[in-house]
Write a protein that holds these residues in place. Sequence first.
Motif, PDB file in Angstrom:
ATOM      1  N   PRO A   1       0.822  -1.215   0.000  1.00  0.00           N
ATOM      2  CA  PRO A   1       0.000   0.000   0.000  1.00  0.00           C
ATOM      3  C   PRO A   1       0.853   1.262   0.000  1.00  0.00           C
ATOM      4  O   PRO A   1       2.000   1.256   0.417  1.00  0.00           O
ATOM      5  CB  PRO A   1      -0.808  -0.127   1.304  1.00  0.00           C
ATOM      6  CG  PRO A   1       0.010  -1.030   2.172  1.00  0.00           C
ATOM      7  CD  PRO A   1       0.698  -1.979   1.257  1.00  0.00           C
TER       8      PRO A   1
ATOM      9  N   GLN B   1      -2.188   3.417   3.283  1.00  0.00           N
ATOM     10  CA  GLN B   1      -3.521   3.600   2.744  1.00  0.00           C
ATOM     11  C   GLN B   1      -4.135   2.246   2.406  1.00  0.00           C
ATOM     12  O   GLN B   1      -3.430   1.316   1.989  1.00  0.00           O
ATOM     13  CB  GLN B   1      -3.476   4.477   1.499  1.00  0.00           C
ATOM     14  CG  GLN B   1      -3.092   5.926   1.797  1.00  0.00           C
ATOM     15  CD  GLN B   1      -3.232   6.797   0.585  1.00  0.00           C
ATOM     16  OE1 GLN B   1      -3.034   6.337  -0.539  1.00  0.00           O
ATOM     17  NE2 GLN B   1      -3.571   8.057   0.790  1.00  0.00           N
ATOM     18  N   PRO B   2      -5.439   2.123   2.573  1.00  0.00           N
ATOM     19  CA  PRO B   2      -6.091   0.847   2.231  1.00  0.00           C
ATOM     20  C   PRO B   2      -5.915   0.511   0.758  1.00  0.00           C
ATOM     21  O   PRO B   2      -5.588   1.370  -0.070  1.00  0.00           O
ATOM     22  CB  PRO B   2      -7.566   1.112   2.570  1.00  0.00           C
ATOM     23  CG  PRO B   2      -7.550   2.276   3.504  1.00  0.00           C
ATOM     24  CD  PRO B   2      -6.376   3.108   3.110  1.00  0.00           C
ATOM     25  N   ASP B   3      -6.115  -0.761   0.441  1.00  0.00           N
ATOM     26  CA  ASP B   3      -6.019  -1.194  -0.957  1.00  0.00           C
ATOM     27  C   ASP B   3      -6.985  -0.397  -1.818  1.00  0.00           C
ATOM     28  O   ASP B   3      -8.124  -0.128  -1.435  1.00  0.00           O
ATOM     29  CB  ASP B   3      -6.340  -2.689  -1.072  1.00  0.00           C
ATOM     30  CG  ASP B   3      -5.317  -3.537  -0.343  1.00  0.00           C
ATOM     31  OD1 ASP B   3      -4.205  -3.033  -0.130  1.00  0.00           O
ATOM     32  OD2 ASP B   3      -5.640  -4.684   0.025  1.00  0.00           O
TER      33      ASP B   3
ATOM     34  N   HIS C   1      -1.313  -6.562   5.753  1.00  0.00           N
ATOM     35  CA  HIS C   1      -2.469  -5.693   5.532  1.00  0.00           C
ATOM     36  C   HIS C   1      -2.248  -4.373   6.265  1.00  0.00           C
ATOM     37  O   HIS C   1      -1.693  -4.358   7.368  1.00  0.00           O
ATOM     38  CB  HIS C   1      -3.756  -6.345   6.053  1.00  0.00           C
ATOM     39  CG  HIS C   1      -4.096  -7.643   5.391  1.00  0.00           C
ATOM     40  ND1 HIS C   1      -4.557  -7.722   4.099  1.00  0.00           N
ATOM     41  CD2 HIS C   1      -4.044  -8.915   5.852  1.00  0.00           C
ATOM     42  CE1 HIS C   1      -4.776  -8.987   3.788  1.00  0.00           C
ATOM     43  NE2 HIS C   1      -4.472  -9.737   4.834  1.00  0.00           N
TER      44      HIS C   1
ATOM     45  N   SER D   1      -5.600  -0.200   9.005  1.00  0.00           N
ATOM     46  CA  SER D   1      -6.980   0.257   8.873  1.00  0.00           C
ATOM     47  C   SER D   1      -7.894  -0.802   8.276  1.00  0.00           C
ATOM     48  O   SER D   1      -9.121  -0.681   8.353  1.00  0.00           O
ATOM     49  CB  SER D   1      -7.031   1.524   8.006  1.00  0.00           C
ATOM     50  OG  SER D   1      -6.481   1.268   6.720  1.00  0.00           O
ATOM     51  N   THR D   2      -7.334  -1.853   7.674  1.00  0.00           N
ATOM     52  CA  THR D   2      -8.160  -2.885   7.056  1.00  0.00           C
ATOM     53  C   THR D   2      -8.343  -4.112   7.946  1.00  0.00           C
ATOM     54  O   THR D   2      -9.057  -5.034   7.568  1.00  0.00           O
ATOM     55  CB  THR D   2      -7.532  -3.337   5.728  1.00  0.00           C
ATOM     56  OG1 THR D   2      -6.252  -3.947   5.986  1.00  0.00           O
ATOM     57  CG2 THR D   2      -7.340  -2.157   4.790  1.00  0.00           C
ATOM     58  N   LEU D   3      -7.716  -4.120   9.127  1.00  0.00           N
ATOM     59  CA  LEU D   3      -7.848  -5.271  10.013  1.00  0.00           C
ATOM     60  C   LEU D   3      -9.221  -5.261  10.682  1.00  0.00           C
ATOM     61  O   LEU D   3      -9.765  -4.200  11.003  1.00  0.00           O
ATOM     62  CB  LEU D   3      -6.756  -5.240  11.081  1.00  0.00           C
ATOM     63  CG  LEU D   3      -5.315  -5.376  10.583  1.00  0.00           C
ATOM     64  CD1 LEU D   3      -4.330  -5.186  11.740  1.00  0.00           C
ATOM     65  CD2 LEU D   3      -5.093  -6.739   9.929  1.00  0.00           C
ATOM     66  N   PRO D   4      -9.806  -6.429  10.912  1.00  0.00           N
ATOM     67  CA  PRO D   4     -11.132  -6.475  11.540  1.00  0.00           C
ATOM     68  C   PRO D   4     -11.131  -6.007  12.991  1.00  0.00           C
ATOM     69  O   PRO D   4     -12.159  -5.557  13.496  1.00  0.00           O
ATOM     70  CB  PRO D   4     -11.520  -7.960  11.440  1.00  0.00           C
ATOM     71  CG  PRO D   4     -10.218  -8.686  11.305  1.00  0.00           C
ATOM     72  CD  PRO D   4      -9.315  -7.764  10.541  1.00  0.00           C
TER      73      PRO D   4
ATOM     74  N   ASP E   1      -3.643  -6.924  15.780  1.00  0.00           N
ATOM     75  CA  ASP E   1      -3.326  -7.943  14.793  1.00  0.00           C
ATOM     76  C   ASP E   1      -2.925  -9.218  15.516  1.00  0.00           C
ATOM     77  O   ASP E   1      -1.924  -9.230  16.242  1.00  0.00           O
ATOM     78  CB  ASP E   1      -2.189  -7.455  13.905  1.00  0.00           C
ATOM     79  CG  ASP E   1      -1.876  -8.406  12.760  1.00  0.00           C
ATOM     80  OD1 ASP E   1      -2.458  -9.498  12.720  1.00  0.00           O
ATOM     81  OD2 ASP E   1      -1.035  -8.049  11.919  1.00  0.00           O
TER      82      ASP E   1
ATOM     83  N   ASN F   1     -10.724   1.724  18.614  1.00  0.00           N
ATOM     84  CA  ASN F   1      -9.854   1.682  17.426  1.00  0.00           C
ATOM     85  C   ASN F   1      -8.380   1.593  17.782  1.00  0.00           C
ATOM     86  O   ASN F   1      -7.517   1.790  16.928  1.00  0.00           O
ATOM     87  CB  ASN F   1     -10.081   2.921  16.571  1.00  0.00           C
ATOM     88  CG  ASN F   1      -9.637   4.195  17.274  1.00  0.00           C
ATOM     89  OD1 ASN F   1      -9.702   4.275  18.500  1.00  0.00           O
ATOM     90  ND2 ASN F   1      -9.205   5.179  16.507  1.00  0.00           N
TER      91      ASN F   1
END
Length: 766
Positions: free
Chosen positions: A195, A272-274, A330, A333-336, A340, A385
């Motif tokens: 990213p 940045q996210p994908d 990843h 910001s894209t982790l659930p 992690d 968050n």
Amino acid sequence: MPQMKRGILFANTSDLPPPSAVQEKLGRFHVPWTRTIFLPLPGLNRRLRVIVPNVALLRGGRRRGPLLVSLACIALVCTVVIMSRGFGGAGWGNSGWNEQWNQDQNREPSTLVFRREELKKIWKWEIESGHFPSSKSIPRQIGLSLPLENPAIPPQQKTSTQSTYYPWHTSRGAGGAVRVAVEEPAGLETIGIGPKRVYLDIQNSPPDVAYPPRPIPGSVADMDIVMKYCDFSKEKYVRDCLEVLRLGGGLDNGQRVRRGSTDDWKYIYVEQPDGASTSPDRSRSDASHDQQAPVQITEPAGADPDLGLIKKKAAEWETDITLPPTLQHHPASTLPTPCDPENPRVYHMFWTGPFTDKPYLAILSFLFTQNTGIHFQDAAHEMSNVCRPQFWMWINPGPAASVPNPNALRDMYNGLKASPWAAPFLHPRFKDVVQFKLWNTTEQLDGIPEIKDEWRALQDALFNSGGHIISVKKKAVSSSNTSDSTSTSSKASDEDDILNRAGSKSSSSYDRLSVILSDMARFVLCHRFGGIYLDADTILLRDWEEMWGWKGAFAYRWSRLPKYNTAVLRMNKGSALGTFLFRTALKNGLDFHPMTVSNYVKDAYLEDLLLRLPDALFDSAWLNTEYYQRDRPPQPYFTEFADFFDTPVVNSAAPQALGFNGFFKGAYSYHFHNFWWKPFDPARNWPDLGPRFIAGEMAAREALEAADAINNSKNLTTEPGSSSPETSDRVDDDKRDLDWSIVLKRTFEAYIRGERPNMYGEWIRW
């Protein structure tokens, strides 16, 4: 008169004859054998005096020629030796060709047990798992012929086109086998497919500038930039490094002095996210050319695939290394979830013996600096968050060589409850962030798949430090034969025996076995559980959010030497690097001394997978204590580690005047290097945490008073147990000029008492 020419001072450099016949004769018959030149030293306001042969003498005739050439060669060699020694004394020491020359001359026996193909697998696994977020090249000695895709770095503007590494190949001629050198290619760069990065300008907006802001959750430190401004081998000063670290991290918020553009000092970024896109940043100093298609060069026919690698003597090659499936990289910001699971945020610390003020202060510094959520009533809701870090204190219940009894866990908690220094952290407020764990050597080593079936063959020589083995079995047998008649008289000496020590009570009774055990424990804990290991003589100085965001492994530099100090160690859980280290250590006597570990990764060309960060980040005083960089020291200026506990009088106004903010600001931690037996605060050598923890405070005071009464060290005005904080505290009993260790301890304690906020302006909530 000497002449100046391009900044270099020459003595009598003119080739013209002297101005008179007399002087010409004197010049012919009294020409000096040598002459002196003065070379400017880069970065220093000094010149180096170098004596070189007088070239004019070479025109003196045939008979003089060979002699003078020989003398010139001798003078040149002497000059090189003098320069190499001179730079190593009080300047930069190990840099450039001088460092490499010293390393080659002092090369130790190889520790390597992995073939080139296995080393390739390790590099591939780490890169594909996102554990190499760097634009550095893969060493040519690894032998990769094509660049690897790197998901931890963004698309770059170039990639190198390198071939497999073959330092030479063998060809045969009329005279037999001859080694023919092959040009050695440079390292192989990886292809960024990760990213995009956005570098952050971190600071609060006025008027909220009294305290620095917390790092943005999920932010990452760009270690390439950190190395650019902090690498000692590139002649970077600790003082300058700390300025970059605090400005780029926003720690000087509200106190920033105007400079020019400092965009190049921004070393913290978010991914940045994908699918997001940014235009390539060609304004940065590391921007380069467009990508080119890689070209593969085939290896010379008949070449040995492991040629150039030096195997450990009398050791067998490791084959068929078993690695888990590669991980996926990843953006945060894209982790659930904020945390992690492949990158747990756990600080590990190892402790043996009675709990003292040393681990006490380490935990307090953790609560004062890290984003634990204790400044919120409901941290789980308010910090939805944010990944809250945890502090795991591993307690070895007895001497390092002892076997825990079946009730060890219960005994450990009973001891913690009874300890004034440990009991406060059993409070329910800290249960989510501070945990005590029981260390069991057998259980821990059995939990390492790479060695669980083989380590017992070395259990009698388990305490191996740099090749020096302390035989536990032999000494244990001799100590068990002591007769009952002498057991009472020898009790004190037995407790001081190296096998029976549980903690370092003084410089003369150092618990060497526990130190050796901790050298191994840090690698075990990081490989089993992931996280960051900290030595117990470490104090945290800032939030480590962006350090957690950087997914690679790291330790830091051993002062002036290009070796590791593992007082801070980050490794990923179950990584290929960890597999390599444990298999290599098994073949080298399970030796985890940092100098030996330095050899492991160097011999295998894996140093860039265990990044050697500058000690400015974690150990800012170390170079000054070894007479380096004293021309521009950082603040505070320590010439020895004892200055932390006994600040020199000439500098003793600084701790009270500057406080926590004046202590190596910008560094992530401070390592005070042992001094286990010296209290942080001699005048108030108890946990001073307020009414909630008054029972522990009173117990500590009574113990001190009883010890003072026994030692007759002072006249008591009250009976033990009759004092109270209100009646026994007098300013006249305190030290007039407080040392740095006192100021830091009292600062952290004031936060727990609720009398001040933490370093980010947050107040503890009970």
